[in-house]
Each structure stands twice: as C-alpha cells, then as structure tokens.
Scaffold this motif. Structure first.
Motif, mmCIF file in Angstrom:
data_model
loop_
_atom_site.group_PDB
_atom_site.id
_atom_site.type_symbol
_atom_site.label_atom_id
_atom_site.label_comp_id
_atom_site.label_asym_id
_atom_site.label_seq_id
_atom_site.Cartn_x
_atom_site.Cartn_y
_atom_site.Cartn_z
ATOM 1 N N SER A 1 0.839 -1.203 0.000
ATOM 2 C CA SER A 1 0.000 0.000 0.000
ATOM 3 C C SER A 1 0.871 1.248 0.000
ATOM 4 C CB SER A 1 -0.904 0.014 1.235
ATOM 5 O OG SER A 1 -0.150 0.349 2.402
ATOM 6 N N GLY A 2 0.238 2.392 -0.240
ATOM 7 C CA GLY A 2 0.922 3.648 -0.014
ATOM 8 C C GLY A 2 1.148 3.870 1.473
ATOM 9 N N TRP A 3 1.917 4.897 1.783
ATOM 10 C CA TRP A 3 2.245 5.177 3.195
ATOM 11 C C TRP A 3 1.007 5.702 3.898
ATOM 12 C CZ3 TRP A 3 3.250 9.695 6.334
ATOM 13 C CH2 TRP A 3 3.976 9.427 7.503
ATOM 14 N N ILE A 4 0.659 5.113 5.026
ATOM 15 C CA ILE A 4 -0.520 5.488 5.807
ATOM 16 C C ILE A 4 -0.055 6.153 7.099
ATOM 17 C CG2 ILE A 4 -2.618 4.683 6.939
ATOM 18 C CD1 ILE A 4 -2.539 2.246 5.055
ATOM 19 N N SER A 5 -0.381 7.421 7.269
ATOM 20 C CA SER A 5 0.036 8.154 8.468
ATOM 21 C C SER A 5 -0.748 7.674 9.678
ATOM 22 C CB SER A 5 -0.206 9.654 8.266
ATOM 23 O OG SER A 5 0.021 10.368 9.475
ATOM 24 N N GLN A 6 -0.037 7.537 10.797
ATOM 25 C CA GLN A 6 -0.690 7.114 12.037
ATOM 26 C C GLN A 6 -1.360 8.265 12.778
ATOM 27 O OE1 GLN A 6 -0.195 4.070 14.769
ATOM 28 N NE2 GLN A 6 1.944 3.737 14.206
ATOM 29 N N LYS A 7 -1.022 9.500 12.442
ATOM 30 C CA LYS A 7 -1.511 10.669 13.176
ATOM 31 C C LYS A 7 -0.887 10.696 14.577
ATOM 32 C CE LYS A 7 -6.091 10.624 10.953
ATOM 33 N NZ LYS A 7 -7.549 10.585 11.198
ATOM 34 N N ASP A 8 -0.743 11.859 15.123
ATOM 35 C CA ASP A 8 -0.243 12.014 16.498
ATOM 36 C C ASP A 8 1.078 11.279 16.720
ATOM 37 O OD1 ASP A 8 -2.668 13.338 16.965
ATOM 38 O OD2 ASP A 8 -3.636 11.486 17.583
ATOM 39 N N ALA A 9 1.914 11.166 15.680
ATOM 40 C CA ALA A 9 3.267 10.589 15.797
ATOM 41 C C ALA A 9 3.266 9.120 16.193
ATOM 42 C CB ALA A 9 4.105 11.386 16.793
ATOM 43 N N GLY A 10 2.186 8.394 15.922
ATOM 44 C CA GLY A 10 2.191 6.950 16.130
ATOM 45 C C GLY A 10 1.927 6.533 17.568
ATOM 46 N N GLY A 11 2.218 5.256 17.836
ATOM 47 C CA GLY A 11 1.999 4.706 19.164
ATOM 48 C C GLY A 11 0.612 4.150 19.357
ATOM 49 N N HIS A 12 -0.081 3.778 18.251
ATOM 50 C CA HIS A 12 -1.435 3.269 18.352
ATOM 51 C C HIS A 12 -1.453 1.749 18.212
ATOM 52 C CE1 HIS A 12 -2.568 7.408 18.054
ATOM 53 N NE2 HIS A 12 -2.149 7.520 16.809
ATOM 54 N N THR A 13 -2.447 1.121 18.824
ATOM 55 C CA THR A 13 -2.704 -0.302 18.628
ATOM 56 C C THR A 13 -3.719 -0.426 17.503
ATOM 57 O OG1 THR A 13 -2.246 -0.778 20.962
ATOM 58 C CG2 THR A 13 -3.481 -2.423 19.720
ATOM 59 N N LEU A 14 -3.285 -0.945 16.359
ATOM 60 C CA LEU A 14 -4.067 -0.861 15.136
ATOM 61 C C LEU A 14 -4.885 -2.126 14.880
ATOM 62 C CD1 LEU A 14 -1.465 0.795 12.729
ATOM 63 C CD2 LEU A 14 -3.125 1.889 14.240
ATOM 64 N N PHE A 15 -6.000 -1.908 14.161
ATOM 65 C CA PHE A 15 -6.857 -3.005 13.730
ATOM 66 C C PHE A 15 -7.127 -2.850 12.239
ATOM 67 C CE2 PHE A 15 -7.653 -2.574 18.223
ATOM 68 C CZ PHE A 15 -7.688 -3.888 18.677
ATOM 69 N N LEU A 16 -7.366 -3.990 11.583
ATOM 70 C CA LEU A 16 -7.575 -4.026 10.143
ATOM 71 C C LEU A 16 -8.899 -4.707 9.828
ATOM 72 C CD1 LEU A 16 -6.439 -3.808 7.169
ATOM 73 C CD2 LEU A 16 -5.478 -6.101 7.550
ATOM 74 N N ASP A 17 -9.713 -4.048 8.988
ATOM 75 C CA ASP A 17 -10.878 -4.690 8.377
ATOM 76 C C ASP A 17 -10.498 -5.002 6.939
ATOM 77 O OD1 ASP A 17 -12.207 -4.280 10.722
ATOM 78 O OD2 ASP A 17 -13.571 -2.739 9.967
ATOM 79 N N LEU A 18 -10.611 -6.257 6.558
ATOM 80 C CA LEU A 18 -10.176 -6.689 5.230
ATOM 81 C C LEU A 18 -11.242 -7.588 4.617
ATOM 82 C CD1 LEU A 18 -7.951 -6.964 3.055
ATOM 83 C CD2 LEU A 18 -7.052 -8.892 4.381
ATOM 84 N N THR A 19 -11.690 -7.221 3.419
ATOM 85 C CA THR A 19 -12.657 -8.030 2.682
ATOM 86 C C THR A 19 -12.002 -8.503 1.385
ATOM 87 O OG1 THR A 19 -14.497 -6.736 3.580
ATOM 88 C CG2 THR A 19 -14.949 -8.063 1.641
ATOM 89 N N PHE A 20 -12.016 -9.812 1.160
ATOM 90 C CA PHE A 20 -11.409 -10.352 -0.049
ATOM 91 C C PHE A 20 -12.174 -11.594 -0.508
ATOM 92 C CE2 PHE A 20 -9.374 -12.788 3.273
ATOM 93 C CZ PHE A 20 -9.180 -14.056 2.723
ATOM 94 N N ALA A 21 -11.925 -11.972 -1.742
ATOM 95 C CA ALA A 21 -12.492 -13.197 -2.308
ATOM 96 C C ALA A 21 -11.381 -13.915 -3.060
ATOM 97 C CB ALA A 21 -13.648 -12.875 -3.245
ATOM 98 N N GLN A 22 -11.348 -15.255 -2.959
ATOM 99 C CA GLN A 22 -10.310 -16.003 -3.649
ATOM 100 C C GLN A 22 -10.915 -17.194 -4.391
ATOM 101 O OE1 GLN A 22 -8.632 -17.884 0.421
ATOM 102 N NE2 GLN A 22 -7.327 -18.342 -1.339
ATOM 103 N N GLU A 23 -10.230 -17.558 -5.433
ATOM 104 C CA GLU A 23 -10.679 -18.670 -6.268
ATOM 105 C C GLU A 23 -10.308 -20.001 -5.630
ATOM 106 O OE1 GLU A 23 -9.508 -20.437 -10.655
ATOM 107 O OE2 GLU A 23 -9.248 -18.281 -10.262
ATOM 108 N N ASP A 24 -11.176 -20.978 -5.827
ATOM 109 C CA ASP A 24 -10.849 -22.292 -5.278
ATOM 110 C C ASP A 24 -9.712 -22.921 -6.086
ATOM 111 O OD1 ASP A 24 -12.092 -22.908 -7.610
ATOM 112 O OD2 ASP A 24 -13.797 -23.952 -6.721
ATOM 113 N N GLU A 25 -9.090 -23.944 -5.500
ATOM 114 C CA GLU A 25 -7.923 -24.572 -6.103
ATOM 115 C C GLU A 25 -8.134 -26.070 -6.217
ATOM 116 O OE1 GLU A 25 -4.108 -23.222 -4.539
ATOM 117 O OE2 GLU A 25 -5.122 -21.559 -3.529
ATOM 118 N N ALA A 26 -7.375 -26.658 -7.105
ATOM 119 C CA ALA A 26 -7.500 -28.100 -7.330
ATOM 120 C C ALA A 26 -7.161 -28.883 -6.072
ATOM 121 C CB ALA A 26 -6.601 -28.532 -8.496
#
Length: 382
Positions: free
Chosen positions: A84-109
């Motif tokens: 990804s591009g650089w994502i600023s933490q604001k307030d000089a960092g020091g945060h405990t971060l969480f991620l919401d991620l939505t994806f879809a993947q193809e099935d495999e043999a």
C-alpha cells in the motif's frame, strides 16, 4: 499468526465488547479513529511485485459504490506482493491498530487453499522501493467460500469479511500494508485501518481524559471538591473500553456523591468527614447558614458541651435545681442537698457547679469568693 489465532483474537474482542455493553452501561462507547479506507479513495496506485502482478480496477465489489479493488489473477505460480501507499498514524504513532479486510479467492484443485498473507512495514516516512521482504507475516487468511474458476467475478457470498484483525502496537509515524498471494486468483475488495480511543470518563469521583486504546496505566484526577486517597489510575484497553479503577477519590467534608461528582450539602444538612457517605440532616436545635456545611451550628439559646459529637443535638441550659436544702452539720461544715431540675434542657445528664461566697455579717461589704480554707466534698446521692 494462523487463522486460529486470528479467530481467537476476534472472539476475545467481541466477547469483551459484549461484556462491556451488558455490564457497564454507564461507561461511554469507544471512539473509533479511522486512518485509512480504500472505499473512500478514488485511486490507490499501490506497488506490485512482480510489476503488474496486481491490477487496480474500479468496481462495486463489497460496497454500494465503485471504489478501487485490487486483483491478482495469474496462471503462473509464485508469490505476488502488493504494498500500500504510506498510511500516516496521526499524532506521531503509538497506536494499537486493527484491520478490516474483505477479499475473495478462487478455489484450487488441491484441498488446501493458498493463504493471503498480510505484512506491516513501519516507517517514519514513505518507502519508495520495497526489497524482497523478510517480514514475518502477521496474518494468514483463507476464504471459507471461494468462488469457482468459471465465475467471471466473485459473488457476494464469496466475500470473506474480516473485522478487527489485530496488527499490534505501532510506534512509528506511519506504515505500509503488504499483501502476498500465490494462488490462482484473488480480489482485495476493501481495506480499512483504524484504532480505538477510550473517551473521557468520570467514575467514583475520578476523572480520566480521552486516551488511546492499548495505553498503559493512565493517571486520572480527582474531581472538584474531592480529595485523593490513593492515585486514581486505569488502563485504556485496545478495544476502547476503560479497565477497572485503581486508586480512590473521596468527597471532602461538606460534600456528597452525586452522579460521580461531589456536590455541596444542601442547607439544613451537613457532612463532617471525608468519605463517600451522604449528607445528614442537622440534629435537633441546630441549623446551617448555607450549603457545604461540615457541622450544624446551635440555634439561639442552645449550645453543645465541649466534647459533644457533631451529630448530637444542641440543648438549652437546664432549669434551677429544686428543693435546695441546707443542713448544719457542725460549726465548720454544712450539708447541701437538692432535687434535679424540672427541665433538663434536652440532655440526659446534668452537671452541677457549687460555689461559695462570703461577707462579714452586717458589714455592708460586697460578697467575695470564699478563700482556700473552704473545701468541697461530694457524697453519693441517696
């Protein structure tokens, strides 16, 4: 971190949230601070390795509006990494971060799907070139309902929605998110990065200012008209809820608890000591001149004996002793007797003060206190 660890972290977060909502209704809701969301962007232009292994398209996958979506679909095996591009933490960092991620993947043999790996690269400024990463993947994700290779696009039911994925405490000013995939085809529908804050909170006369989730013990302050018994402290949990209070603040004399604050006792009531108790009505024959009294003053004509507790009512002077009798025992002694006063003035006990005054007979001189030659002795009453 494997899928089991991720599921456990989400379960703990959900359970803690449910407990807080069910048990501590007085505590305000956590405040979310969003750092980044792909759904709110018009263009991303993230870095791909190898070049063009990931392509950016605009579509409504997982959202009602078109937004940038990244896809990695190739017949060639091997990892394809997206930064990804650089994502600023604001307030000089020091945060405990969480991620919401939505994806879809193809099935495999094979029966085992290739995992989507998630990385974090912290930095104080944007990174222009990414070398082959030696980062240990933070997250390893697989879609429970992959789409079939014959589908032109994944359906809504194929979307794997992950919320509250923990990325840990990040201390630098910003970061890049990395995604790596080796399977046939995968769509990253949305990426959202955020952290929680504990809102300002007052409980048990201890006030705490807004704090970042995951902070160590936060120091509070006693509210107005209270005093610190021991330093008030509490943790701001990563989910934005305050932990249990440590320390103690109590209301000053003349003040009582009222909705976590300390307010002055109303006129006609008082509180004599530091503590969490309430104000008490003035005892009999006493009053206050205003609010915030630490004791009640005696009304006109009433008084307290030295040593009387503040919760004891005031009393007036008793009436005179009754039936005072004098009996001459000898030339040098007299016996004085009397009955108790008719009115004790509101007290259960009465003290008597006996004094001796003398003057020469027919001298016309003023009465004078008897000298040291006169002595008093007390005998038990019959």
């Amino acid at each position: 971190m494997g899928m089991t660890a991720v599921s456990t972290a989400i379960l703990r977060f959900s359970l803690c949230l449910w407990m807080c909502l069910s048990i501590t209704c007085e505590q305000p809701s956590p405040e979310e601070e969003e750092l980044f969301s792909t759904v709110k962007q018009t263009k991303l232009e993230w870095s791909s390795t190898p070049a063009k292994a990931w392509s950016e398209v605009r579509m409504k996958l997982g959202s009602e509006t078109e937004h940038p979506v990244y896809q990695a679909c190739s017949s060639k095996s091997g990892p394809r990494t997206l930064w990804s591009g650089w994502i600023s933490q604001k307030d000089a960092g020091g945060h405990t971060l969480f991620l919401d991620l939505t994806f879809a993947q193809e099935d495999e043999a094979s029966s085992q799907l290739s995992p989507l790996l998630v990385f974090v690269q912290e930095s104080h400024r944007p990174i222009r070139l990414f070398s082959s990463t030696n980062e240990i993947n933070l997250l390893e994700l697989r879609a429970p309902h992959p789409f079939h290779e014959t589908a032109s696009l994944p359906d809504k039911q194929n979307l794997n929605v992950n919320q509250g994925l923990p990325l840990g405490r990040r201390l630098q000013k910003g970061l890049h998110l990395g995604f790596s995939y080796s399977g046939p085809c995968l769509f990253i529908a949305s990426v959202r990065l955020y952290y929680w804050k504990c809102p300002g909170f007052v409980e048990h006369q201890a006030s705490f200012e807004r704090a970042d989730g995951g902070s160590e013990l936060v120091s509070g302050a006693c509210v107005e008209n209270s005093v610190e018994i021991s330093p008030p402290r509490r943790e701001c949990n990563t989910n934005g809820f305050w932990g249990p209070l440590q320390g103690q603040c109590d209301c000053l004399p003349g003040h009582q608890e009222a909705r976590e604050l300390c307010v002055a006792c109303r006129a006609g009531t008082y509180k004599s000591a530091i503590g969490s108790g309430g104000c008490s009505p003035c005892p009999p024959n006493s009053k206050t001149d205003g609010e915030g009294a630490v004791e009640c003053e005696c009304m006109l004509g009433y008084s307290r004996v030295s040593g009387d507790p503040t919760e004891m009512g005031c009393s007036k002077p008793p009436s005179s002793p009754q039936k005072v009798r004098v009996h001459r025992v000898s030339d040098s002694s007299l016996e004085l007797r009397w009955d108790p006063p008719f009115d004790l003035g509101g007290r259960a006990e009465v003290w008597y003060d006996v004094q001796c005054w003398e003057t020469e007979q027919d001298s016309g001189e003023e009465w004078q206190p008897c000298g040291d030659a006169v002595r008093f002795s007390q005998t038990a009453a019959n």
